[in-house]
Write an enzyme that holds these catalytic residues in place. Structure first.
Site, PDB file in Angstrom:
ATOM      1  N   CYS B 214     -27.301  44.737  36.872  1.00  0.00           N
ATOM      2  CA  CYS B 214     -26.170  44.773  35.961  1.00  0.00           C
ATOM      3  C   CYS B 214     -24.872  44.744  36.774  1.00  0.00           C
ATOM      4  O   CYS B 214     -24.680  45.555  37.669  1.00  0.00           O
ATOM      5  CB  CYS B 214     -26.250  46.041  35.141  1.00  0.00           C
ATOM      6  SG  CYS B 214     -24.837  46.240  34.072  1.00  0.00           S
ATOM      7  N   CYS B 217     -23.172  48.349  36.056  1.00  0.00           N
ATOM      8  CA  CYS B 217     -23.687  49.663  36.465  1.00  0.00           C
ATOM      9  C   CYS B 217     -24.821  49.576  37.499  1.00  0.00           C
ATOM     10  O   CYS B 217     -25.403  50.594  37.870  1.00  0.00           O
ATOM     11  CB  CYS B 217     -24.156  50.453  35.249  1.00  0.00           C
ATOM     12  SG  CYS B 217     -25.717  49.864  34.578  1.00  0.00           S
ATOM     13  N   ASP B 368     -28.009  27.124  58.192  1.00  0.00           N
ATOM     14  CA  ASP B 368     -29.330  27.745  58.114  1.00  0.00           C
ATOM     15  C   ASP B 368     -30.174  26.976  57.099  1.00  0.00           C
ATOM     16  O   ASP B 368     -29.798  26.880  55.934  1.00  0.00           O
ATOM     17  CB  ASP B 368     -29.155  29.203  57.663  1.00  0.00           C
ATOM     18  CG  ASP B 368     -30.474  29.943  57.595  1.00  0.00           C
ATOM     19  OD1 ASP B 368     -31.506  29.395  58.015  1.00  0.00           O
ATOM     20  OD2 ASP B 368     -30.458  31.096  57.111  1.00  0.00           O
TER      21      ASP B 368
END
Ligand code: ZN
Lengths: 241, 470
Positions: B214, B217, B368
């Site tokens: 999220c 949060c 890379d």
């Protein structure tokens, strides 16, 4: 014969194509005719490391580290026992740092690791990025490992044995010329690429150690490694000439 | 300083003519670079001349297609549009687009500027041109050198958005949590578009999934339906952040094993039938973004649908060539999500084909090449009988060969040829009637140059089997 491979947190630790390490290990077993089961273990999933033949831990980004450290905390005793009993482990980048004592942030805060290896990591001010060549001794044979490093942390390994000596690139910290770490059958490295596909000598060494731990004493059938070797050599040539 | 402006403009125009004459027409950013050197605030002179304002499209994938679709719809409705059509999406490329249509006195006459803007260049570009509307397509991990910076890139885009005027409109992809969160972060009036999360469109590869947490949060997101990469019907079990209900939604989607995408586009109680002549769910997202932006600009939905149904991909990112009786398709691949979509495209149809893959590791490609292991080459084995030869070229040809081998492609089918000329000749001299070529950023140009020297460029192919994936 059935070989059990455990990929720890494949959903979280999957930076820089590291799942290629699992693929390389698995394919080289299957090409030799053995059955392989891959267990993908995510947060909270049950696993007994004693039943595992090969454990792979990859790298993740910072936002994932906290969740993983908490989950690993519950597994650390079980893992420690398996490692002392010669569990074969490959830990790359973030996974490598996690096995150590702590990670010191730029603010000087020490975030504890699992403490399974006597190593520690300090946040650096610049990222160490680029192709790397490392000279390693595996089963008393010298071999050149190649890969790509991309890490902000600098790891110091105290008296732990390094995986190899940096020939080109930075390695653990860009200072002492070491790359990676080894303890019992635990192999740690900063090299992505991923590491195992282009370094088949290392992959086969891990496979033979896993078999040895299961009590098998057999010579691995040779495979045709011409692509792997040409990829390895092309990079060695570019870096060293 | 009008003199400086005019000097910049004229020199850039001369540079444009010169590069056309010398045949080095690829330098679509050179005139802009020259102009900026002389007159750094050149865009200021133009920004006030876009009658109805500027619309910017940013995000990782789909910018070029979305902005071309939107420009097409606006033109279809009768407006005059400036558009950086060739995907020159940095400050220099945008300046070049304006200079190109500018009169020698510095006048441009247009109704809208539709500009695709690179995510990293977005904060710079909006200093000179303030868009009335910003469309954000998605945020995926790009070249892996830059991986750790995805969060930084997004927060820079958000930071730049916050500097715009309070009446800025946003058009956001509801299915990408990294994009959808931007509505709450900026507080601007937002219109969402998305694909109805039905089980039958759910995707399989999860290797390059990006946002699992999220954005508010940090709790792990849960997915009821997962479409591709991190797109889907997500929800945070902790704070309630959830996929917003889109204002414009595509339903009854048909896209598997077809060269077109069909869907019903719904808004409130109205619905329209979309038949996109290009394939792939990602193109449906592009069309939804363009449709939503068009509607918000006041266009009639029927007009937009008609324009989308006739959409032809621009050449550049995907080109078709004819060599003797063979069809050669060249496409750019630049990140795992785009590469996976290109591979999905190869699975469509029944012709046998040879594949050439050119991988470079210059800065623009990503130094890379580990990202090749996040690409789902294993899906090619689903139609194994259709792929005859895999020719690997480019600076990292060997790495590509190793990747294919571990995906399960038989070694006898794979070859390494580092020389582009020889690799292309080998690809063209096989038995297959279709040859697909996939190349990273700096490999596309040499491959294209060699191809156009030995074969005939086809303007628009009769089928748009493999369209732009960026
Ligand atoms: Zn939340």
């Amino acid at each position: 014969m059935k070989i059990t491979v455990c990929h720890l947190y494949p959903d979280l630790l999957n930076l820089y194509g590291d799942r290629g390490n699992v693929l390389a290990f698995v394919q080289r077993c299957r090409w030799r005719g053995w059955q392989v089961e891959v267990m993908e273990v995510n947060l909270g999933d049950p696993v007994n490391f004693a039943d595992v033949d090969f454990l792979f831990i990859g790298g993740g980004s910072d936002r994932e580290q906290n969740l993983i450290a908490a989950d690993m905390g519950k597994r650390v005793e079980n893992l420690n026992r398996a490692i002392e009993n010669k569990l074969v482990v490959l830990a790359i980048c973030g996974g490598y740092q996690l096995l150590g004592k702590y990670y010191r942030t730029p603010e000087g805060k020490e975030i504890p690791g699992l403490g399974l290896l006597d190593i520690y990591t300090v946040a650096g001010d610049t990222r160490l990025i680029g192709n790397v060549a490392v000279e390693a001794e595996l089963d008393s044979k010298k071999t050149m490992l190649v890969g790509f490093e991309n890490h902000g942390g600098k790891t110091f390994i105290n008296d732990t044995m390094p995986l190899g000596k940096v020939v080109s690139g930075n390695g653990n910290n860009g200072v002492d010329g070491t790359e990676g770490a080894r303890y019992k059958n635990v192999f740690c490295s900063y090299l992505h690429g991923p590491l195992l596909p282009k370094n088949p000598a290392l992959t086969d060494y891990l496979i033979s150690l896993a078999l040895e731990r299961r009590g098998y004493d057999l010579e691995l059938t040779e495979l045709d490694d011409s692509f792997e070797e040409s990829a390895n050599k092309a990079m060695v040539k570019r870096l060293i000439g | 300083m009008i003199f400086r402006f005019l000097l910049a403009l004229w020199l850039a125009k001369i540079a444009m003519v010169m590069s056309k004459l010398t045949g080095k027409g690829r330098g679509s950013s050179l005139p802009g670079m020259l102009a900026l050197r002389i007159c750094p605030d050149i865009l200021k002179h133009y920004s006030s001349q876009t009658g109805r304002g500027a619309i910017m499209i940013t995000g990782t994938n789909g910018k070029t297609t979305t902005s071309n679709m939107l420009a097409g719809a606006l033109e279809h409705a009768g407006y005059k549009v400036i558009n950086n059509r060739e995907g020159a999406n940095l400050l220099t490329g945008i300046v070049t687009s304006f200079i190109k249509i500018s009169s020698f006195t510095g006048k441009v006459s247009c109704d809208y500027a539709v500009l695709e803007v690179d995510e990293a260049a977005f904060p710079v570009v909006i200093k000179w041109i303030q868009p009335r509307m910003v469309t954000i397509t998605n945020f995926f991990r790009d070249q892996l050198d830059r991986y750790g910076e995805l969060d930084t890139t997004i927060s820079k885009v958000v930071g730049a958005l916050k500097k715009l005027s309070a009446d800025t409109q946003l058009v956001l992809n509801s299915d990408d949590p990294l994009v959808a969160k931007i509505a709450a972060e900026t507080g601007y009036q937002t219109t969402y578009y998305g694909i109805r999360p039905a089980a039958e469109i759910s995707g399989r590869a999860s290797y390059s999934r990006e946002a699992k947490f999220c954005p508010f949060c940090s709790e792990a997101l849960t997915y009821a339906v997962y479409i591709y990469s991190q797109l889907g019907d997500y929800k945070c079990p902790n704070c309630g952040f959830t996929r917003p209900v889109p204002d414009i939604e595509a339903a009854s989607v048909r896209h598997r094993q077809a060269k077109t995408v069909g869907a019903v586009i719904r808004s409130g109680s109205s619905e329209w039938r979309l038949e996109l002549p290009v394939q792939g769910l990602y193109n449906l997202y592009n069309a939804l973004a363009a449709f939503t932006a068009s509607i918000k600009l006041g266009l009639k939905p029927e007009v937009v649908i008609a324009s989308l149904n006739r959409y032809l991909p621009v050449t550049g990112r995907m080109e078709t060539f004819k060599y003797k009786n063979k069809k050669v398709i060249l496409a750019l691949v630049k990140n795992p999500t785009g590469f996976n979509q290109a591979l999905d495209g190869l699975l469509v149809g029944d012709e046998e084909q040879d594949l050439l893959i050119a991988i470079n590791d210059n800065d623009a490609d990503g130094r890379d090449v580990s990202w090749l292991w996040d690409v789902d080459f294993e899906i090619l084995l689903e139609r194994q009988e259709r792929f005859k030869r895999f020719i690997c070229t480019g600076q990292r040809a060997e790495d590509m060969a190793v990747r294919l081998k571990y995906a399960g492609v038989s070694v006898a089918q794979i070859s390494i040829e580092k020389d582009y000329n020889l690799a292309i000749q080998a690809a063209l001299s096989g038995e297959c009637q279709v040859i697909s070529m996939l190349a990273t950023y700096t490999a596309v140009w040499p491959v294209e140059k060699i191809l156009s020297g030995m074969s005939e460029r086809v303007k628009f192919s009769e089928d748009h089997g493999m369209s732009s994936v960026s």
